[in-house]
Design an enzyme around this catalytic site. Structure first.
Site, PDB file in Angstrom:
ATOM      1  N   ASP A  91      21.535   2.488  25.542  1.00 16.40           N
ATOM      2  CA  ASP A  91      21.843   1.777  24.550  1.00 16.40           C
ATOM      3  C   ASP A  91      23.276   2.402  23.971  1.00 16.40           C
ATOM      4  O   ASP A  91      23.079   3.347  23.396  1.00 16.40           O
ATOM      5  CB  ASP A  91      20.678   1.255  23.473  1.00 16.40           C
ATOM      6  CG  ASP A  91      21.316   0.482  22.523  1.00 16.40           C
ATOM      7  OD1 ASP A  91      22.443  -0.129  22.455  1.00 16.40           O
ATOM      8  OD2 ASP A  91      20.603   0.232  21.743  1.00 16.40           O
ATOM      9  N   GLY A  92      24.311   1.655  24.101  1.00 23.79           N
ATOM     10  CA  GLY A  92      25.416   2.188  23.723  1.00 23.79           C
ATOM     11  C   GLY A  92      25.370   2.431  22.084  1.00 23.79           C
ATOM     12  O   GLY A  92      26.054   3.372  21.332  1.00 23.79           O
ATOM     13  N   SER A 115      36.705  -3.560  31.024  1.00 25.46           N
ATOM     14  CA  SER A 115      37.168  -2.365  30.469  1.00 25.46           C
ATOM     15  C   SER A 115      37.345  -0.836  30.897  1.00 25.46           C
ATOM     16  O   SER A 115      38.173  -0.230  30.551  1.00 25.46           O
ATOM     17  CB  SER A 115      36.437  -2.478  28.982  1.00 25.46           C
ATOM     18  OG  SER A 115      36.556  -3.537  28.395  1.00 25.46           O
ATOM     19  N   GLU A 142      25.606   1.681  29.739  1.00 31.76           N
ATOM     20  CA  GLU A 142      25.398   0.476  30.263  1.00 31.76           C
ATOM     21  C   GLU A 142      23.817   0.487  30.642  1.00 31.76           C
ATOM     22  O   GLU A 142      23.302   1.629  30.999  1.00 31.76           O
ATOM     23  CB  GLU A 142      26.095   0.311  31.519  1.00 31.76           C
ATOM     24  CG  GLU A 142      25.775  -1.217  32.182  1.00 31.76           C
ATOM     25  CD  GLU A 142      25.911  -2.468  31.134  1.00 31.76           C
ATOM     26  OE1 GLU A 142      24.959  -3.155  31.249  1.00 31.76           O
ATOM     27  OE2 GLU A 142      26.895  -2.309  30.700  1.00 31.76           O
ATOM     28  N   HIS A 164      41.675  -6.662  26.041  1.00 30.62           N
ATOM     29  CA  HIS A 164      42.207  -5.599  26.992  1.00 30.62           C
ATOM     30  C   HIS A 164      43.792  -5.431  26.739  1.00 30.62           C
ATOM     31  O   HIS A 164      44.500  -4.188  26.999  1.00 30.62           O
ATOM     32  CB  HIS A 164      42.140  -6.099  28.527  1.00 30.62           C
ATOM     33  CG  HIS A 164      40.609  -5.773  28.842  1.00 30.62           C
ATOM     34  ND1 HIS A 164      39.992  -6.764  29.916  1.00 30.62           N
ATOM     35  CD2 HIS A 164      39.594  -5.074  28.568  1.00 30.62           C
ATOM     36  CE1 HIS A 164      38.762  -6.339  29.935  1.00 30.62           C
ATOM     37  NE2 HIS A 164      38.463  -5.287  29.089  1.00 30.62           N
ATOM     38  N   HIS A 189      29.382  -0.408  25.664  1.00 30.45           N
ATOM     39  CA  HIS A 189      28.847  -1.641  26.442  1.00 30.45           C
ATOM     40  C   HIS A 189      29.644  -1.888  27.556  1.00 30.45           C
ATOM     41  O   HIS A 189      30.576  -2.967  27.849  1.00 30.45           O
ATOM     42  CB  HIS A 189      28.585  -3.020  25.550  1.00 30.45           C
ATOM     43  CG  HIS A 189      27.859  -2.821  24.355  1.00 30.45           C
ATOM     44  ND1 HIS A 189      28.094  -2.137  23.381  1.00 30.45           N
ATOM     45  CD2 HIS A 189      26.460  -3.157  24.184  1.00 30.45           C
ATOM     46  CE1 HIS A 189      27.109  -2.055  22.525  1.00 30.45           C
ATOM     47  NE2 HIS A 189      26.148  -2.616  22.850  1.00 30.45           N
ATOM     48  N   ASP A 221      31.703  -3.547  22.284  1.00 28.73           N
ATOM     49  CA  ASP A 221      31.789  -4.822  22.872  1.00 28.73           C
ATOM     50  C   ASP A 221      30.633  -5.284  23.205  1.00 28.73           C
ATOM     51  O   ASP A 221      30.482  -5.650  24.508  1.00 28.73           O
ATOM     52  CB  ASP A 221      33.118  -5.087  23.918  1.00 28.73           C
ATOM     53  CG  ASP A 221      33.182  -6.290  24.718  1.00 28.73           C
ATOM     54  OD1 ASP A 221      32.944  -7.282  23.860  1.00 28.73           O
ATOM     55  OD2 ASP A 221      33.414  -6.137  25.696  1.00 28.73           O
TER      56      ASP A 221
END
Length: 280
Positions: free
Chosen positions: A143-144, A100, A118, A19, A42, A164
């Protein structure tokens, strides 16, 4: 993987590195008036209570963000990150930690686009409810890795991608590399941030070099090693960030910041850090 819940790890040393870098990149992107699109592949729940049984089970945040909250000697890059966490706790103290998406929500400008992916149903509901009122925002139950391809290139021709995953599945490493390769084929100028764990797995050790080989226009690699492994040699010793097409200011910021974080977050006698870059 749906079994993974970030609530157990929120605010740990890996979140601090991830971050801190994310904040610096988004501040840089905001220096130009032209809007950009941020894609978080994600996203998680977006925010976490640090008083839950999950967060308290190992108390990972106590060796992460909690060590920084009250310090008066924070480097500018870390101070900016810590201020976002303080703002997320308006009553003072450290009761919650922003994920995030919350950093993104607070640092993006109204004209900037946000795309959140997500899969976990509970985290998705929390994410969607919290971001429903933000303009130019989409929350996807998808699904990212798969969803990213439809997001590039954006109309503004400016984009930041944060990848991530949980890395619970060995296949995540290969999928990540394939996803980054395709993303750069679609939009070579995208700023891509990849977080990875420093664990006893060959795929994790090989990942930075595999990503660097995909980045002909330049990359930056930052890593912190601050935590001991268990008696069997397993655990999260540290973590790293590979930034493809990094802002030109990022290397200088991290050069002053990584030594500080290594000492501040150390759970071992000899913490270490790595910073390397290849410019375009």
């Amino acid at each position: 993987m749906l079994a993974y819940r970030h609530a157990f790890h929120a605010g740990n040393h890996a979140d601090v590195l991830k971050h801190t870098v994310l904040c610096a990149v988004l501040r840089h992107m905001a220096q130009k008036d032209k809007p950009y699109r941020l894609i978080d592949t994600h996203a998680g729940a977006g925010g976490y209570s640090l008083g839950t049984p999950e967060a308290l089970k190992k108390g990972e945040f106590e060796h992460g963000i909690a060590r920084l909250m009250d310090r008066s000697d924070l480097p500018p890059m870390v101070a900016d990150y810590v201020q976002v966490v303080r703002d997320f706790n308006p009553d003072g103290g450290l009761g919650r930690y922003p994920g995030s998406p919350e950093f993104e929500r607070r640092l993006l400008r109204p004209q900037d686009e946000l795309r959140l992916f997500e899969l976990h149903p509970a985290d998705l509901r929390t994410l969607a409810a919290h971001h429903a009122d933000r303009p130019h925002t989409e929350v996807h139950h998808e699904d990212g890795f798969t969803g990213l391809r439809a997001q590039l290139p954006p109309p503004s021709r400016r984009a930041v991608v944060l990848i991530d995953p949980s890395y619970e599945l060995k296949a995540d490493y290969a999928r990540l590399v394939a996803t980054v390769r395709e993303a750069l084929q679609r939009f070579a100028e995208a700023v891509i941030l990849v977080w990875y764990p420093q664990v006893s797995r060959i795929e994790a050790a090989q990942l930075p070099k595999r990503l660097q080989n995909l980045a002909p226009k330049g990359w930056l690699h930052a890593r912190l090693t601050v935590q001991p492994l268990d008696v069997q040699g397993f655990g999260l010793a540290g973590s790293g960030m590979v930034v493809i097409n990094p802002p030109w200011t990022l290397h200088a910021q991290l050069r002053d910041t990584l030594p500080y974080l290594a000492q501040a977050l150390a759970q071992v006698d000899t913490p270490s850090h790595l910073l390397e870059q290849r410019a375009a």
